[in-house]
Design a protein around this motif. Structure first.
Motif, mmCIF file in Angstrom:
data_model
loop_
_atom_site.group_PDB
_atom_site.id
_atom_site.type_symbol
_atom_site.label_atom_id
_atom_site.label_comp_id
_atom_site.label_asym_id
_atom_site.label_seq_id
_atom_site.Cartn_x
_atom_site.Cartn_y
_atom_site.Cartn_z
ATOM 1 N N LEU A 76 0.821 -1.206 0.000
ATOM 2 C CA LEU A 76 0.000 0.000 0.000
ATOM 3 C C LEU A 76 0.858 1.261 0.000
ATOM 4 C CD1 LEU A 76 -2.838 1.203 0.161
ATOM 5 C CD2 LEU A 76 -2.718 0.984 2.650
ATOM 6 N N LEU A 77 1.967 1.237 0.748
ATOM 7 C CA LEU A 77 2.877 2.384 0.780
ATOM 8 C C LEU A 77 3.490 2.635 -0.589
ATOM 9 C CD1 LEU A 77 4.547 4.532 2.343
ATOM 10 C CD2 LEU A 77 6.212 2.713 2.827
ATOM 11 N N VAL A 78 3.942 1.574 -1.240
ATOM 12 C CA VAL A 78 4.575 1.718 -2.557
ATOM 13 C C VAL A 78 3.572 2.235 -3.578
ATOM 14 C CG1 VAL A 78 5.675 0.478 -4.448
ATOM 15 C CG2 VAL A 78 6.324 -0.016 -2.088
ATOM 16 N N ILE A 79 2.357 1.668 -3.558
ATOM 17 C CA ILE A 79 1.322 2.109 -4.497
ATOM 18 C C ILE A 79 0.980 3.572 -4.274
ATOM 19 C CG2 ILE A 79 -1.083 1.766 -5.187
ATOM 20 C CD1 ILE A 79 -0.754 -1.173 -4.536
ATOM 21 N N SER A 80 1.030 4.021 -3.025
ATOM 22 C CA SER A 80 0.738 5.420 -2.724
ATOM 23 C C SER A 80 1.849 6.339 -3.190
ATOM 24 C CB SER A 80 0.505 5.601 -1.216
ATOM 25 O OG SER A 80 -0.530 4.780 -0.738
ATOM 26 N N LEU A 81 3.092 5.919 -2.996
ATOM 27 C CA LEU A 81 4.215 6.800 -3.295
ATOM 28 C C LEU A 81 4.516 6.914 -4.780
ATOM 29 C CD1 LEU A 81 6.777 5.922 -0.463
ATOM 30 C CD2 LEU A 81 5.370 7.971 -0.673
ATOM 31 N N VAL A 82 4.352 5.824 -5.518
ATOM 32 C CA VAL A 82 4.749 5.839 -6.934
ATOM 33 C C VAL A 82 4.008 6.907 -7.729
ATOM 34 C CG1 VAL A 82 4.677 4.522 -9.075
ATOM 35 C CG2 VAL A 82 5.592 3.476 -7.005
ATOM 36 N N PRO A 83 2.675 6.968 -7.725
ATOM 37 C CA PRO A 83 2.018 8.013 -8.526
ATOM 38 C C PRO A 83 2.279 9.422 -8.004
ATOM 39 C CG PRO A 83 0.411 6.829 -7.203
ATOM 40 C CD PRO A 83 1.695 6.092 -7.072
ATOM 41 N N ILE A 84 2.402 9.558 -6.679
ATOM 42 C CA ILE A 84 2.646 10.890 -6.111
ATOM 43 C C ILE A 84 4.024 11.396 -6.515
ATOM 44 C CG2 ILE A 84 2.989 12.154 -3.958
ATOM 45 C CD1 ILE A 84 0.826 10.394 -2.714
ATOM 46 N N VAL A 85 5.046 10.560 -6.359
ATOM 47 C CA VAL A 85 6.405 10.962 -6.722
ATOM 48 C C VAL A 85 6.503 11.226 -8.216
ATOM 49 C CG1 VAL A 85 8.802 10.193 -6.830
ATOM 50 C CG2 VAL A 85 7.454 9.772 -4.768
ATOM 51 N N PHE A 86 5.871 10.384 -9.031
ATOM 52 C CA PHE A 86 5.899 10.570 -10.480
ATOM 53 C C PHE A 86 5.244 11.895 -10.872
ATOM 54 C CE2 PHE A 86 3.778 10.045 -14.633
ATOM 55 C CZ PHE A 86 4.879 9.804 -15.429
#
Length: 323
Positions: free
Chosen positions: A301-311
């Motif tokens: 869940l953390l990775v899924i949250s961070l990937v689109p935000i960082v991108f």
């Protein structure tokens, strides 16, 4: 007194007759006192310490526990599991992929329905209509409520036998009454409507603040160039609110992926309301707790949250730096 000397007199003070004016040393930097340094250190250190203790330390511990097998009680019984927990969640854990799909559906619904509703409300309330402050308070009211309380309120609205919705449809107390939260084919949509009720008010407030900060001369220039209201908003005003748009995109992603309270109040995230956040709690709390699996789900869940935000942030700020 010459003009040069007058420039050196501090504002609000006059030189006494017969005495030279006090000169101000240009370029002098005031050194911070010991008290100033203490206040600055406290203002920076305390929030940083809180973040480390309550956010980053649990995050790092969850990442570490995701590679272990542990019953959550005996510290001496922690064993290494490698990637087994991640393999189990993605291959042998039936609720995982439905929960992933529901989270993506939640994100799309908030982005395409809740956020435009909030934007529309902000545009309407920015027209200085009578009672604008009252309407703002009404629409922002749900934001001040917890999502758990929002779920309880909407349970009263969606009840099968005594709910307001079935009463308005004329089906309350009849076999034709819809069990909005009990029917797995419709409960996800009912829950997203409940979440929209809260999310739209938050978006409205942010966009309303953004609209108040747009330079009025931009609208005047667009009007002079012959642009209508639609063209003025989407070609001039909306692009000028880029900082607000960035915040809303990030908030929408976070809200959709951390959605938990509403579905947990309804049926603990089961029977068509599986979400990743609910699966995390189901595996970390209760008799059948599996700490490693719950931690692995939390990391996913953390990775899924961070990937689109960082991108999104990297692309947005990258364009600004190039410009």
């Amino acid at each position: 007194m010459s003009s040069t000397a007058q420039d050196l007199v501090p504002p609000g003070s006059r030189a006494e007759p017969g005495k030279p004016a006090k000169r101000i040393r240009s370029g002098r930097v005031r050194r911070l006192s010991r008290g100033d340094k203490f206040v600055l250190a406290a203002m920076v250190g305390i929030p940083t310490l809180i973040q480390l203790v309550f956010v980053w330390l649990p995050t790092l511990m969850s990442i570490g526990l995701s590679f272990t097998r542990w019953n959550g009680l005996d510290l001496g019984n922690i064993r290494s599991a490698g990637l087994d927990n991640y393999r189990f969640t993605t291959q042998d854990y039936p609720p995982f992929w439905p929960a992933m799909g529901h989270n993506m559906l939640w994100l799309v619904f908030l982005a395409l329905v809740a956020t435009p509703i909030g934007l529309l409300l902000a545009v309407l309330l920015d027209q200085n209509i009578r009672g604008s402050r009252i309407y703002q308070s009404i629409f922002f009211g749900p934001v001040m409520l917890s999502l758990a309380l929002v779920g309880i309120i909407w349970q009263l609205f969606y009840q099968r036998d005594n709910g307001l919705l079935n009463f308005l449809l004329g089906t309350a107390g009849t076999p034709q009454a819809v069990d909005w939260f009990g029917d797995s084919s419709v409960n996800i949509w009912a829950a997203m409507v409940a979440a929209t009720w809260r999310h739209a008010g938050y978006v409205m407030l942010l966009y309303l603040a953004g609209l108040k900060g747009v330079d009025p001369t931009l609208r005047e220039a667009a009007s002079i160039d012959g642009a209508n209201a639609y063209q003025t908003f989407f070609r001039v005003v909306f692009p000028a609110m880029r900082p607000v748009n960035i915040v809303i995109v990030v908030i929408t992603i976070i809200e959709s992926l951390r959605a938990f309270d509403v579905v947990y109040v309804i049926n603990r995230g089961t029977n068509g309301l599986e979400l990743l956040s609910a699966l995390v709690i189901q595996n970390l709390v209760g008799e059948g707790q599996v700490i490693g699996v719950g931690s692995a789900l939390a990391v996913v869940l953390l990775v899924i949250s961070l990937v689109p935000i960082v991108f999104y942030l990297s692309r947005t700020f990258g364009k600004e730096s190039k410009a």
